[in-house]
Design a protein around this motif. Sequence first.
Motif, PDB file in Angstrom:
ATOM      1  N   HIS A  25       0.673  -1.388  -0.084  1.00  0.00           N
ATOM      2  CA  HIS A  25       0.270   0.180  -0.054  1.00  0.00           C
ATOM      3  C   HIS A  25       0.608   1.362  -0.107  1.00  0.00           C
ATOM      4  CE1 HIS A  25      -3.575  -2.314   0.916  1.00  0.00           C
ATOM      5  NE2 HIS A  25      -2.375  -3.702   1.512  1.00  0.00           N
ATOM      6  N   ILE A  26       2.460   0.991  -0.005  1.00  0.00           N
ATOM      7  CA  ILE A  26       3.099   2.683  -0.293  1.00  0.00           C
ATOM      8  C   ILE A  26       2.426   3.211  -0.791  1.00  0.00           C
ATOM      9  CG2 ILE A  26       5.194   2.401   0.079  1.00  0.00           C
ATOM     10  CD1 ILE A  26       4.457   1.984   2.948  1.00  0.00           C
ATOM     11  N   GLU A  27       3.012   2.579  -2.613  1.00  0.00           N
ATOM     12  CA  GLU A  27       2.756   3.906  -3.261  1.00  0.00           C
ATOM     13  C   GLU A  27       0.819   4.061  -3.211  1.00  0.00           C
ATOM     14  OE1 GLU A  27       3.137   1.204  -7.007  1.00  0.00           O
ATOM     15  OE2 GLU A  27       4.675   1.035  -6.821  1.00  0.00           O
ATOM     16  N   THR A  28       0.357   3.109  -2.873  1.00  0.00           N
ATOM     17  CA  THR A  28      -1.223   3.968  -3.369  1.00  0.00           C
ATOM     18  C   THR A  28      -0.964   5.365  -1.933  1.00  0.00           C
ATOM     19  OG1 THR A  28      -2.693   2.564  -3.386  1.00  0.00           O
ATOM     20  CG2 THR A  28      -3.973   3.895  -2.883  1.00  0.00           C
ATOM     21  N   MET A  29      -0.404   4.833  -0.567  1.00  0.00           N
ATOM     22  CA  MET A  29       0.007   5.805   0.469  1.00  0.00           C
ATOM     23  C   MET A  29       0.463   7.001   0.067  1.00  0.00           C
ATOM     24  SD  MET A  29       0.599   3.661   3.277  1.00  0.00           S
ATOM     25  CE  MET A  29       0.603   5.157   4.780  1.00  0.00           C
ATOM     26  N   TYR A  30       2.003   7.380  -0.811  1.00  0.00           N
ATOM     27  CA  TYR A  30       2.192   7.790  -1.759  1.00  0.00           C
ATOM     28  C   TYR A  30       2.281   9.266  -3.017  1.00  0.00           C
ATOM     29  CZ  TYR A  30       6.078  10.759  -4.022  1.00  0.00           C
ATOM     30  OH  TYR A  30       6.560  11.700  -4.776  1.00  0.00           O
ATOM     31  N   ARG A  31       0.322   8.421  -3.013  1.00  0.00           N
ATOM     32  CA  ARG A  31       0.148   8.549  -4.324  1.00  0.00           C
ATOM     33  C   ARG A  31      -0.781   9.339  -3.693  1.00  0.00           C
ATOM     34  NH1 ARG A  31      -0.052   4.433  -7.660  1.00  0.00           N
ATOM     35  NH2 ARG A  31      -1.993   3.943  -6.508  1.00  0.00           N
ATOM     36  N   MET A  32      -1.800   9.567  -2.734  1.00  0.00           N
ATOM     37  CA  MET A  32      -2.805  10.281  -1.541  1.00  0.00           C
ATOM     38  C   MET A  32      -1.927  11.609  -1.092  1.00  0.00           C
ATOM     39  SD  MET A  32      -5.510   9.251  -3.134  1.00  0.00           S
ATOM     40  CE  MET A  32      -6.352  10.403  -1.992  1.00  0.00           C
ATOM     41  N   ALA A  33      -0.508  10.973  -0.286  1.00  0.00           N
ATOM     42  CA  ALA A  33       0.090  11.793  -0.154  1.00  0.00           C
ATOM     43  C   ALA A  33       0.280  12.922  -0.924  1.00  0.00           C
ATOM     44  CB  ALA A  33       0.973  11.196   0.917  1.00  0.00           C
ATOM     45  N   TRP A  34       0.584  12.858  -2.237  1.00  0.00           N
ATOM     46  CA  TRP A  34       0.997  14.121  -2.603  1.00  0.00           C
ATOM     47  C   TRP A  34      -0.018  14.706  -3.598  1.00  0.00           C
ATOM     48  CZ3 TRP A  34       0.027  15.291  -8.415  1.00  0.00           C
ATOM     49  CH2 TRP A  34       1.341  16.267  -8.419  1.00  0.00           C
ATOM     50  N   HIS A  35      -1.744  14.142  -4.289  1.00  0.00           N
ATOM     51  CA  HIS A  35      -2.725  14.740  -4.253  1.00  0.00           C
ATOM     52  C   HIS A  35      -2.568  16.028  -3.016  1.00  0.00           C
ATOM     53  CE1 HIS A  35      -3.430  12.632  -7.515  1.00  0.00           C
ATOM     54  NE2 HIS A  35      -3.179  11.482  -7.423  1.00  0.00           N
ATOM     55  N   TRP A  36      -2.412  15.374  -1.722  1.00  0.00           N
ATOM     56  CA  TRP A  36      -2.304  17.105  -0.816  1.00  0.00           C
ATOM     57  C   TRP A  36      -1.641  17.286  -0.126  1.00  0.00           C
ATOM     58  CZ3 TRP A  36      -4.461  11.417   2.488  1.00  0.00           C
ATOM     59  CH2 TRP A  36      -5.213  10.929   2.017  1.00  0.00           C
ATOM     60  N   GLN A  68      -5.444  -1.407   3.638  1.00  0.00           N
ATOM     61  CA  GLN A  68      -5.635  -0.465   2.828  1.00  0.00           C
ATOM     62  C   GLN A  68      -6.615   1.601   3.597  1.00  0.00           C
ATOM     63  OE1 GLN A  68      -6.532  -0.445  -1.066  1.00  0.00           O
ATOM     64  NE2 GLN A  68      -4.491   1.308  -1.707  1.00  0.00           N
ATOM     65  N   PRO A  69      -8.163   1.075   3.250  1.00  0.00           N
ATOM     66  CA  PRO A  69      -8.419   1.987   3.624  1.00  0.00           C
ATOM     67  C   PRO A  69      -8.499   2.654   4.959  1.00  0.00           C
ATOM     68  CG  PRO A  69     -10.179   0.416   3.132  1.00  0.00           C
ATOM     69  CD  PRO A  69      -8.309   0.089   3.013  1.00  0.00           C
ATOM     70  N   TRP A  70      -7.599   1.977   5.969  1.00  0.00           N
ATOM     71  CA  TRP A  70      -7.201   1.847   7.919  1.00  0.00           C
ATOM     72  C   TRP A  70      -6.050   3.051   7.412  1.00  0.00           C
ATOM     73  CZ3 TRP A  70      -3.258   1.521  10.157  1.00  0.00           C
ATOM     74  CH2 TRP A  70      -2.557   1.454  11.949  1.00  0.00           C
ATOM     75  N   LEU A  71      -5.253   2.299   6.474  1.00  0.00           N
ATOM     76  CA  LEU A  71      -3.787   3.120   6.109  1.00  0.00           C
ATOM     77  C   LEU A  71      -3.705   4.895   5.829  1.00  0.00           C
ATOM     78  CD1 LEU A  71      -1.447   0.600   4.815  1.00  0.00           C
ATOM     79  CD2 LEU A  71      -1.367   1.632   6.721  1.00  0.00           C
ATOM     80  N   ILE A  72      -4.935   4.251   4.148  1.00  0.00           N
ATOM     81  CA  ILE A  72      -5.464   6.428   3.955  1.00  0.00           C
ATOM     82  C   ILE A  72      -5.609   6.651   5.187  1.00  0.00           C
ATOM     83  CG2 ILE A  72      -6.202   7.297   2.600  1.00  0.00           C
ATOM     84  CD1 ILE A  72      -3.872   6.004   2.017  1.00  0.00           C
ATOM     85  N   ASP A 142     -12.089   6.983  -8.345  1.00  0.00           N
ATOM     86  CA  ASP A 142     -11.911   6.740 -10.013  1.00  0.00           C
ATOM     87  C   ASP A 142     -10.555   6.836 -10.131  1.00  0.00           C
ATOM     88  OD1 ASP A 142     -14.031   7.393 -10.111  1.00  0.00           O
ATOM     89  OD2 ASP A 142     -14.167   9.124 -11.049  1.00  0.00           O
ATOM     90  N   LEU A 143      -9.212   6.994  -9.354  1.00  0.00           N
ATOM     91  CA  LEU A 143      -8.250   7.191 -10.005  1.00  0.00           C
ATOM     92  C   LEU A 143      -7.265   5.889  -8.618  1.00  0.00           C
ATOM     93  CD1 LEU A 143      -5.539   8.037 -11.027  1.00  0.00           C
ATOM     94  CD2 LEU A 143      -5.174   9.692  -9.292  1.00  0.00           C
ATOM     95  N   GLU A 144      -8.302   5.413  -7.854  1.00  0.00           N
ATOM     96  CA  GLU A 144      -6.838   4.185  -6.459  1.00  0.00           C
ATOM     97  C   GLU A 144      -8.067   2.902  -6.682  1.00  0.00           C
ATOM     98  OE1 GLU A 144      -4.289   4.631  -6.025  1.00  0.00           O
ATOM     99  OE2 GLU A 144      -4.109   6.829  -6.237  1.00  0.00           O
ATOM    100  N   GLY A 145      -9.580   3.011  -6.930  1.00  0.00           N
ATOM    101  CA  GLY A 145     -10.572   2.839  -6.889  1.00  0.00           C
ATOM    102  C   GLY A 145     -10.366   2.003  -5.312  1.00  0.00           C
ATOM    103  N   PHE A 146     -11.302   3.151  -4.692  1.00  0.00           N
ATOM    104  CA  PHE A 146     -11.752   2.521  -2.749  1.00  0.00           C
ATOM    105  C   PHE A 146     -13.796   2.836  -3.026  1.00  0.00           C
ATOM    106  CE2 PHE A 146      -7.942   4.198  -2.022  1.00  0.00           C
ATOM    107  CZ  PHE A 146      -7.670   3.597  -0.899  1.00  0.00           C
ATOM    108  N   THR A 147     -13.801   2.306  -2.809  1.00  0.00           N
ATOM    109  CA  THR A 147     -15.250   2.347  -2.760  1.00  0.00           C
ATOM    110  C   THR A 147     -15.818   3.241  -1.746  1.00  0.00           C
ATOM    111  OG1 THR A 147     -15.243   0.927  -0.858  1.00  0.00           O
ATOM    112  CG2 THR A 147     -15.417  -0.522  -2.763  1.00  0.00           C
ATOM    113  N   THR A 148     -16.885   3.409  -2.246  1.00  0.00           N
ATOM    114  CA  THR A 148     -17.537   4.659  -1.144  1.00  0.00           C
ATOM    115  C   THR A 148     -17.977   4.154  -0.124  1.00  0.00           C
ATOM    116  OG1 THR A 148     -19.608   3.613  -1.732  1.00  0.00           O
ATOM    117  CG2 THR A 148     -19.055   5.209  -3.615  1.00  0.00           C
ATOM    118  N   ALA A 149     -18.183   3.163   0.446  1.00  0.00           N
ATOM    119  CA  ALA A 149     -18.129   2.322   1.924  1.00  0.00           C
ATOM    120  C   ALA A 149     -16.890   3.149   3.002  1.00  0.00           C
ATOM    121  CB  ALA A 149     -18.475   1.048   2.114  1.00  0.00           C
ATOM    122  N   GLU A 150     -15.352   2.581   1.802  1.00  0.00           N
ATOM    123  CA  GLU A 150     -14.157   3.157   2.381  1.00  0.00           C
ATOM    124  C   GLU A 150     -13.892   4.815   2.320  1.00  0.00           C
ATOM    125  OE1 GLU A 150     -12.281  -0.893   0.575  1.00  0.00           O
ATOM    126  OE2 GLU A 150     -12.015   0.533  -0.495  1.00  0.00           O
TER     127      GLU A 150
END
Length: 181
Positions: A25-36, A68-72, A142-150
């Motif tokens: 999940h590191i790459e997803t964490m990094y991408r979200m951190a970069w977007h923020w 992944q949702p917990w980490l994000i 749409d980019l990371e593939g999380f569900t609406t619940a997550e």
Amino acid sequence: MAFFTRLFRPARASERRFSELVGPHIETMYRMAWHWTRNTHDAEDLVQDVLIRIVNRLDELEAADKPQPWLIRVLYYRYVDLYRRRQRSPVLPAEDCAETGFAAEAESSVMDKPDRLALAAQLERALTSLSDDHRDVVLMHDLEGFTTAEIAGVFGISEGTVKSRLHRAREKLKGKLHGSF
């Protein structure tokens, strides 16, 4: 990403387990951190800070149905804490003018495809025109593939609110991008 790879050379069983749970999940964490943060160095620092904070919370991480949702969620709350602290600081941080977003990252890989570069720049402008709440929902869904619940769990909002924001954000993006084509 080589920076984070060096962090994961586990020696003990608990370190190996942490690496197994967090590593994918590191790459997803990094991408979200970069977007923020909109800055490579700040994004790396944010992810590293979160990893240091959760290394001793292995039991919580293992108990999570989906790590992944917990980490994000942890990443997002840490970002909000640091953002608020920065806003209260009397010292203004220097902005990294060299980074300009998707278009700059895409430029190196699509220089031979000017249409794709132009599209990336248009998408970048359209996304930055959205509010933070709308942009975060679109990026995560749409980019990371999380569900609406997550996503609802990450931001602490109802699933209906996520769906509403997602719909409104897509409509705004469609309106922004429609005039570009």
